[in-house]
Structures are given as structure tokens and as C-alpha cells.
Motif scaffolding. Structure first.
Motif, PDB file in Angstrom:
ATOM      1  N   SER A  10       0.829  -1.207   0.000  1.00  0.00           N
ATOM      2  CA  SER A  10       0.000   0.000   0.000  1.00  0.00           C
ATOM      3  C   SER A  10       0.862   1.256   0.000  1.00  0.00           C
ATOM      4  O   SER A  10       1.983   1.265   0.495  1.00  0.00           O
ATOM      5  CB  SER A  10      -0.903   0.008   1.227  1.00  0.00           C
ATOM      6  N   SER A  11       0.337   2.307  -0.593  1.00  0.00           N
ATOM      7  CA  SER A  11       1.063   3.576  -0.632  1.00  0.00           C
ATOM      8  C   SER A  11       1.389   4.072   0.763  1.00  0.00           C
ATOM      9  O   SER A  11       2.461   4.597   1.011  1.00  0.00           O
ATOM     10  CB  SER A  11       0.237   4.626  -1.365  1.00  0.00           C
ATOM     11  N   ALA A  18       9.503   5.454   3.491  1.00  0.00           N
ATOM     12  CA  ALA A  18      10.313   6.544   2.940  1.00  0.00           C
ATOM     13  C   ALA A  18      10.570   7.600   3.995  1.00  0.00           C
ATOM     14  O   ALA A  18      11.703   8.090   4.168  1.00  0.00           O
ATOM     15  CB  ALA A  18       9.597   7.157   1.732  1.00  0.00           C
ATOM     16  N   ALA A  19       9.543   7.947   4.728  1.00  0.00           N
ATOM     17  CA  ALA A  19       9.684   8.982   5.749  1.00  0.00           C
ATOM     18  C   ALA A  19      10.669   8.545   6.829  1.00  0.00           C
ATOM     19  O   ALA A  19      11.529   9.323   7.255  1.00  0.00           O
ATOM     20  CB  ALA A  19       8.325   9.302   6.363  1.00  0.00           C
ATOM     21  N   ALA A  37       7.653  12.390  -0.601  1.00  0.00           N
ATOM     22  CA  ALA A  37       6.905  11.971  -1.778  1.00  0.00           C
ATOM     23  C   ALA A  37       7.847  11.396  -2.837  1.00  0.00           C
ATOM     24  O   ALA A  37       7.608  10.313  -3.373  1.00  0.00           O
ATOM     25  CB  ALA A  37       6.129  13.155  -2.345  1.00  0.00           C
ATOM     26  N   GLU A  38       8.926  12.114  -3.087  1.00  0.00           N
ATOM     27  CA  GLU A  38       9.866  11.655  -4.107  1.00  0.00           C
ATOM     28  C   GLU A  38      10.413  10.280  -3.742  1.00  0.00           C
ATOM     29  O   GLU A  38      10.411   9.361  -4.564  1.00  0.00           O
ATOM     30  CB  GLU A  38      11.011  12.660  -4.249  1.00  0.00           C
ATOM     31  N   ARG A  39      10.853  10.130  -2.493  1.00  0.00           N
ATOM     32  CA  ARG A  39      11.416   8.862  -2.055  1.00  0.00           C
ATOM     33  C   ARG A  39      10.406   7.732  -2.133  1.00  0.00           C
ATOM     34  O   ARG A  39      10.745   6.595  -2.459  1.00  0.00           O
ATOM     35  CB  ARG A  39      11.940   9.033  -0.621  1.00  0.00           C
ATOM     36  N   ALA A  56      -0.237  14.626  10.430  1.00  0.00           N
ATOM     37  CA  ALA A  56      -0.851  13.299  10.360  1.00  0.00           C
ATOM     38  C   ALA A  56       0.202  12.260  10.002  1.00  0.00           C
ATOM     39  O   ALA A  56       0.202  11.147  10.535  1.00  0.00           O
ATOM     40  CB  ALA A  56      -1.972  13.292   9.330  1.00  0.00           C
ATOM     41  N   LEU A  57       1.108  12.625   9.114  1.00  0.00           N
ATOM     42  CA  LEU A  57       2.180  11.703   8.737  1.00  0.00           C
ATOM     43  C   LEU A  57       3.064  11.386   9.944  1.00  0.00           C
ATOM     44  O   LEU A  57       3.355  10.215  10.214  1.00  0.00           O
ATOM     45  CB  LEU A  57       3.018  12.328   7.613  1.00  0.00           C
ATOM     46  N   LEU A  58       3.474  12.422  10.671  1.00  0.00           N
ATOM     47  CA  LEU A  58       4.325  12.205  11.840  1.00  0.00           C
ATOM     48  C   LEU A  58       3.607  11.340  12.873  1.00  0.00           C
ATOM     49  O   LEU A  58       4.209  10.431  13.463  1.00  0.00           O
ATOM     50  CB  LEU A  58       4.726  13.549  12.445  1.00  0.00           C
TER      51      LEU A  58
END
Lengths: 189, 189
Positions: A10-11, A18-19, A37-39, A56-58
Motif C-alpha cells: 500500500s502507498s 520513505a519517511a 513523496a519523491e522517495r 498526520a504523517l508524523l
DNA sequence: ATTTATATACCGACTGGACGGTTTAGTTGC
DNA sequence: GCAACTAAACCGTCCAGTCGGTATATAAAT
């Protein structure tokens, strides 16, 4: 909701991976959505579709970290040698493994950093630590030793997290042994 | 260079105070030159006249922190009760005092954060820690206990730094006692 | 079967604000 | 006359978040 189809990862997972990598490489202070995003191999728009904000990502990163530690701990539980202060020894071993093993520590550092910009991010971590304290209190034959052992591990991992540890491999080995001795034998009378 | 005249507190000091306050309030991640200048009661130009870059300011903050800790330690040295593991007990007591006392811990957190953006900033801290290890190694009757005591203090202060400590005042008191017992009596055989 | 509609997952140019640092022109006190 | 500023405009860059658009799949309507 979980439209996770087919064999492809999944994305969300790709993004979190990546993060985590980027945090380990450049620090959370420098973490940008574009870089993540790029990674992860998608666009910033796609990233923000999955995580509506950087916060939200963190949050998701921290939650995944917590889950990983907790999984590692539970899978270790079966293999632990029986004896006194079992819970504290379990916590100590788990942390010591994660810390010196992978790049966990750098990611953790990064998230600490992030927490300085938004302290609420560490709320779930606070919960885990409180719960751990309860467990240790409930499952220790020698609470003083258990607490000190746990704290010593915390201290060591924190130094290592910040690349501040002055200890050689020998030193570290000795310290790990000492922690185990403390946890099994206790403090001298 | 040191044109520090008359009774008035030097601008450098005012700036460093202001910066420390701000870091404690909003975190180093959000520290801006404009905010520091305003808090210190001078213009941005004046700030940059004293510290030519933000980096220089952060460096000076870290150095002042190191000096404060080292001063506190040396002034404690005279009053320490004689006994085993003197150096380790000195380090432990100093850290435990500073940590629960002022807002030292928040400032320290902030600087850790800053270090994530520029790891070189922590170089002087690394130096101090290595030197401390030397001292502890050279002045301990029971090195294992000394190291564990030190690490436990590190662990406790780190938890407190990040507002992650699950310990009640009672718990903390008990832990401090236990650390002292560990440092004076050692680990059980 | 073909069109129409809807939802999911994503793209990428763009905006707006924040921030480090520079510059310039002037001021104050020793 | 120089050190230590003030005041304010300005520059360049970075970056989170927005927004209109696209591709694909699945379902519904005709």
C-alpha cells in the motif's frame, strides 16, 4: 475504507518507509513533504491524499514505531529466561536490541525532534511508558532494581540516539552485563 | 573585543537569556531571530551584530549551558559526603538537581532539537561527556555501579526533559534513593 | 451494450507565509 | 571617531498546503 487491493504494498506503507528512511538520513527537522513523496515514488499531491497533513504523517510514524517496539517485546517474551524482574528484563532487552540493531534510534531521535515542534505528538508515547511502568511495578520482585535497570537502559539508548555515547563496544558490553546483573541480583544491602 | 562596560548586563547575556526562555516556551524548532531580538529588547540588527548567525547563537547557548552545569558540579564537590564512587555521585546529584529545578530541561530539549538540524552543535557536549566518563572511570571503586547510576540519572533526566516521565513525586524520591544506594553499596553479588 | 455517474487514487503547478540574512541610513554615548 | 546599536525595507529560499485536473475502476441507468 481499506481499499488495499492486489499484491502491491500500500502507498501508506511506502510513504511511512520513505519517511522513516529520510528521518534517519537527514533528521526530522529537515523532513519535507516533497522529499518524502519523491522517495516514496509518488507526488506530493498523492502523499497528501494519504496523509492530509504533515502532522498526520508524523503521528502515523510514531504509532508505527510504537507498534514495532511492542511487537518486538511480545515476541521476545516467549524466549526470556525465567527469573526475577521478568518484565523489566524484557523491556531492557527489547530496547537494547532495537537501539544497537537497526536505524531505529535515528528515527526515534527524529521523532523526538518533531515532538519539540508539536509536543502533542508524543502523547501516545506517554501512554506506552505509563503502561510499561504499571507492568513493571506489577511484575517485579525487586522494584528498585527493576526501575534502575530500566532507567539505565533509557539513559544508554538516549545517549546513543543523540550520538553522544562515549562508550566503546567493550564498555557497552560491560554495561549490558551489569544491567542484567542488577536486574537479577538487585542492589547490595 | 569584550567591550563589556558599566553595570548594565551585556547584550550578549540578555540575548542568551531571551533565547533560552523562548526555547523553553516554544521549542528550538520554532526559535526565530526576530522573536529572540524582540524578547531581548533589541533590534534584529543588534542581535546579528552580537551573534553573526543563528548558528553562532545556538553554539553560544550550548556553551553557556555546559558552563552552568560544570560550575554547579564544582560548587557541589566541596559539600559531597565522602564515600565510594564520589565522582559518579557528584555527577548524579548535579544532574538530578538541575533537572527538577529550573527550566534547564526544556532548554536542553530544545538544544537537542537544534542538534538534529546541525549535529555539529553537540560536539562540545560530546567532549564533556567523554571527559566525564574518564573522570568516573578514574575515580570509582565500583565502576559497574558508577556507570549504571550515571546512566539511570541520564535516563530519568531524559524522560523528564521530554515530559515523558510517568513517575510520581514518590516514585522519583524512591528512585533517587535507590540510585544513591546503588552508588554507595554497589550491585549484589 | 452503451452511456452516465461516482469513487478512489493520484498529479503537479501554484500560492502564501515564514524565516535567515543583508543593506542602508541614521543615532547615541563614550 | 568609533563601538554599539536602531529601524525598516528588502531578497532569496524553503515549504506546507491548495486546487483543478486526470486516469482507472466499478456500478447504475438506459
Amino acid at each position: 475504507m481499506l481499499g488495499n487491493v492486489r499484491g502491491r504494498k500500500s502507498s501508506r506503507e511506502k510513504i511511512l518507509d520513505a519517511a522513516a528512511e529520510l528521518v534517519a538520513e537527514i533528521g526530522a527537522g529537515r523532513l519535507t513533504l516533497d522529499a518524502v513523496a519523491e522517495r516514496a515514488g509518488l507526488s506530493k499531491g498523492g502523499l497528501l491524499y494519504n496523509f492530509p497533513s504533515k502532522d498526520a504523517l508524523l503521528q502515523a510514524m510514531i504509532q508505527r514505531m510504537i507498534d514495532q517496539v511492542s511487537d518486538a517485546k511480545e515476541s521476545l517474551r516467549a524466549q526470556m529466561a525465567p527469573g526475577p524482574n521478568l518484565e523489566a528484563r524484557l523491556v531492557a532487552t527489547t530496547l537494547l536490541n532495537m537501539c544497537c540493531g537497526g536505524k531505529m534510534q535515528e528515527v526515534a531521535t527524529g521523532l523526538m525532534v518533531a515532538s519539540a515542534e508539536n509536543p502533542r505528538l508524543l502523547d501516545p508515547v506517554r501512554g506506552v511508558i505509563s503502561a510499561t511502568l504499571e507492568q513493571v511495578k506489577a511484575n517485579s520482585d525487586d522494584l528498585d532494581a527493576a526501575l534502575l535497570g530500566w532507567l539505565a537502559v533509557e539513559g544508554l539508548s538516549n545517549l546513543e540516539m543523540h550520538n553522544l555515547s562515549p562508550f566503546s563496544d567493550q564498555d557497552r558490553e560491560r554495561i549490558v552485563q551489569a544491567i542484567n546483573r542488577l536486574l537479577t541480583k538487585g542492589i547490595a544491602k
